[in-house]
Design a protein around this motif. Sequence first.
Motif, PDB file in Angstrom:
ATOM      1  N   ASP A 137       0.823  -1.211   0.000  1.00  0.00           N
ATOM      2  CA  ASP A 137       0.000   0.000   0.000  1.00  0.00           C
ATOM      3  C   ASP A 137       0.856   1.260   0.000  1.00  0.00           C
ATOM      4  O   ASP A 137       1.928   1.308   0.616  1.00  0.00           O
ATOM      5  CB  ASP A 137      -0.887   0.041   1.253  1.00  0.00           C
ATOM      6  CG  ASP A 137      -2.025  -0.970   1.186  1.00  0.00           C
ATOM      7  OD1 ASP A 137      -2.481  -1.277   0.076  1.00  0.00           O
ATOM      8  OD2 ASP A 137      -2.427  -1.457   2.255  1.00  0.00           O
ATOM      9  N   GLY A 138       0.344   2.280  -0.640  1.00  0.00           N
ATOM     10  CA  GLY A 138       0.916   3.608  -0.467  1.00  0.00           C
ATOM     11  C   GLY A 138       1.828   4.050  -1.595  1.00  0.00           C
ATOM     12  O   GLY A 138       2.463   3.256  -2.281  1.00  0.00           O
ATOM     13  N   VAL A 139       1.868   5.379  -1.744  1.00  0.00           N
ATOM     14  CA  VAL A 139       2.759   5.989  -2.719  1.00  0.00           C
ATOM     15  C   VAL A 139       4.204   5.679  -2.325  1.00  0.00           C
ATOM     16  O   VAL A 139       4.560   5.694  -1.151  1.00  0.00           O
ATOM     17  CB  VAL A 139       2.522   7.516  -2.749  1.00  0.00           C
ATOM     18  CG1 VAL A 139       3.531   8.207  -3.647  1.00  0.00           C
ATOM     19  CG2 VAL A 139       1.101   7.817  -3.199  1.00  0.00           C
TER      20      VAL A 139
ATOM     21  N   PHE B 183       0.296   4.940  -6.758  1.00  0.00           N
ATOM     22  CA  PHE B 183       0.519   3.736  -5.956  1.00  0.00           C
ATOM     23  C   PHE B 183       0.035   2.509  -6.713  1.00  0.00           C
ATOM     24  O   PHE B 183      -0.832   2.586  -7.584  1.00  0.00           O
ATOM     25  CB  PHE B 183      -0.187   3.838  -4.601  1.00  0.00           C
ATOM     26  CG  PHE B 183      -1.665   4.060  -4.706  1.00  0.00           C
ATOM     27  CD1 PHE B 183      -2.550   2.998  -4.754  1.00  0.00           C
ATOM     28  CD2 PHE B 183      -2.172   5.337  -4.790  1.00  0.00           C
ATOM     29  CE1 PHE B 183      -3.906   3.206  -4.875  1.00  0.00           C
ATOM     30  CE2 PHE B 183      -3.540   5.564  -4.924  1.00  0.00           C
ATOM     31  CZ  PHE B 183      -4.409   4.494  -4.958  1.00  0.00           C
TER      32      PHE B 183
END
Lengths: 356, 585
Positions: B369-371, B398
Amino acid sequence: MTLRQGKAAGHIGAALVLALVSGACGDAPGERLLVTSGFTDQIFVLDARTGEVIDSLSLDRRPGERDEPHAVAVSPDGAHFYATLSHGEPSLWKYETEGLRLVGRLTLPTNGASRVRLSPDGSLAAVPDYWLSGGGQPSRVAFVRTEDMTLVASPELCAAPHDASFSPDGSQVAVTCTLSDELVLLSAEDFQEIERYSMSNEPGARPLNTAWMPDGRQVLVTLMGRGSYWGLPAANSEGARPGDPRYVLRVETGEGPAQIAVSPDGSSVVVANRRAGSVTVTEASGARRHQIQVSGAHPHGVAFGSDAGVVYVTYEGDTQSFGGVVAIDVRTGAVLWDTEVGSFTLGVAVLPPPRG
Amino acid sequence: MAHRLFDSKLVALGAVILSTSCGGTSEPELPPRLEFSAAVVDLGLLRDGQVELRNTGGRSIGPIEVVSGAIQDSGGSTVPGSVLAADPTEIPTLNAGEASTVSLSLSLQGSLNPGEYDAAVTARGGLESTAFLAVRFTVLNEAEEAAASIQMSVPNVDPRTGDVIAIPIEVRDDAGALLQGAPVAWSVEPAIAGYVGSSGQFVGYSVGPAQLIARVGTVADTAAINVVSRNLTGSFTVVRRGRETARHSSDLWLHGNVAYSGTWGARTDGELVNFGNTLNVWDVSGAGNVSKVSSLEIDARVVNDVKVRADGELAIITHEGSNDGLNGITILDLEDPSNPVVVGRFSSELEAGVHNVWIEGDYAYLVVDGVGNGLRILDISDPALPTVVGRYWAGSSFLHDVYVRDGLAFLSHWSAGLVILDVGNGVAGGSPDNPVEVSRLEDLSGQTHNAWYWPEAGYVFVGEEDFAAPGIIHVVDLRNLFEPREVATYRVPGQTPHNVWLDEDTGTLYVAWYANGIRAIDVTGDLLGELDRQGREIAGSVYNGGVGSCNRGSGDTCSWGPQLHQGLIWVSDMNEGLIALELPR
């Protein structure tokens, strides 16, 4: 499977309607709490006097995914509040307090977004990039001009900064670097580094959150990995430096301290101990006053309102139970109310009473 | 005292009563109002331009989403692959009286037919104000004046709706010499009857006679064509169910006689709440309804994905929202398929949460997960001691999902679009410990959510999970691995699609479409244009009914993902658990 505590929902809701109709016009409205629910993508609004939930906002940009509203902060004049969204493409949301109306949103140039802190005049917001899966690579703190929600700087500082709080005079910003065990002090004018205090002699200290003493001479830092908070002298205050061990105040709390807050009059310090499930209340000197076990799992956020005698502490809940908020009398340690609300309940901020 | 959440409708009612019973005296401010500086921007022969967006109201407004629509030709048909981009796509806020400049730029794929084209830009400030802008541009042909005659050859067959047929054409000058590359303006009468691509490929949208018109300069040729029905019939029949109503179900995977399904979010039932912390295991042997044979609870609020390795010996489930903040994955030993045994949990570099997983031999491909996080490739040859051997992030946005096939990894990378990596195919020298980008296609309207590669046909089916617009299925032509291009779309009004499964033997794409249930789409043959106008849907089933909102916690239809297994299409339904349906054809 978890049994949710409390009265039947419909009864409370009906009681609230009656209260709104019968009493709201006559009674002076009080402060309200804003509470972020990181798992349901909401902000709940509570009556700070009673803990009753009176409204909610959805920040659910992607209903099929988790967006995680993480932190919330209220502008000094009470006219606006700001919230961070951690997941997806991290963003900062701006609301008008009157009517809880969304008036701005900025997608941040960061990997994550943890807390949001405002300068004393409310003109700047600081949002650290808590990049936990970044493998120790340095990440940034985003500084946003709140008037037009424009990014003004995003200095790359350290591994996984989690908190970036402004000093009471607005001149400095204290940044906790959780994975590199550092505290960095920045100039709030040009965002240049003033001091970098390494806790490398305390590996795994994991500094997480900060709070400034009202006189600005000391910044308090919770150490997630040490079960304590430290008081560090601010840079340039009478020759003291953050790294000078003679000036470091070390106060034991409970296991896994998360947020910390100082009462408006500077007399009390309150820490939410995430792993211990407790709240520590100390004097400004660090002397222990109370250790209070919280009903819900994982205490997280801490906020004072205008009354220095009451502190509000969120608890996250866990994979079996909801989160919530408790109000604690910091003089007696008594829990004044306890409201189960949200899931992965994280941030808390106090809204002034509505105008009119 | 203790309080808890209560009915939001009562709160709303209370607020209304409060607002109407406590009258204010202050003068109300004018509401925000968005306006473009012009109603129409004619770019002419230019390919970019600017326009101002103003807030002419009395209050601030934001965020403002600036959305550009598809490009349409003069017949109103969408031009696949070409887009009008607006920059910025989101304006954080506009205070009263302020203006912001919006840049417009055209990205045109291939050579468009000569003529005029239109696109629209919409600026939305929540529910408060919306402004519309029409954008027009012109495509000229340089050979128009030289053309003296034109002749097209329509095949002597009646195509079905959706059949793509090439229309050969010859353009000659006064001397009878062939003009190569003369731009042909194609049109169809009536316009709703079909679409002709820029290279002269016709696809019929509606049954009946139509006229194809090819024009170069002042010369034109017309041919009649008769489109016949695709004549698809079929229906879904629910034949088996497995009820999970304590928790919301997420993804599923079936292997042998066992189905594994994850769980998602928080589901309340009166005073009870259950989080998505559980893997459910179902026995699907035999007939009739299926029953849960075991379940496994882990430290998570969401078990978003579960995958079983092809040999059936090992499975991986994902953690998000764990109590300890470490998330990661749990690896399971399936020696007894009905009773998975935990081999271990792995969380290094996965603390932000793992959303999806794909297993290919000794490697697991994990979506973090996540940028800034992206893909982690794990060597699981020793499942008790996995190690990260490869990493990739597209440089923006992402990663949401990963699909691996033929040594290629297809990354659904949200705003960065579809990214194709060589992880052992050899086309770009990549390997699991050295993934190399082969190509990417960003212009997929964002929210790129999932992908399925069909090497035999050369297409990738890409899901766009946009709850607002809503999203659609994009079809990407990947016959050239280095030049992916969008050629077709499929939409169902009202909801965004979710996960897909392709029956490659029959060319049937099964799409779990949230409240729109399960849809079966015929994707045989060449694919071009708007597939939903071509009579390609074989069957659709909103098997549990509902109000079209995927109302979670109810019994409404809420389809998460399908899998074809042992002659049935199995659907993970967020509200009910498992649904198995007979195939529609």
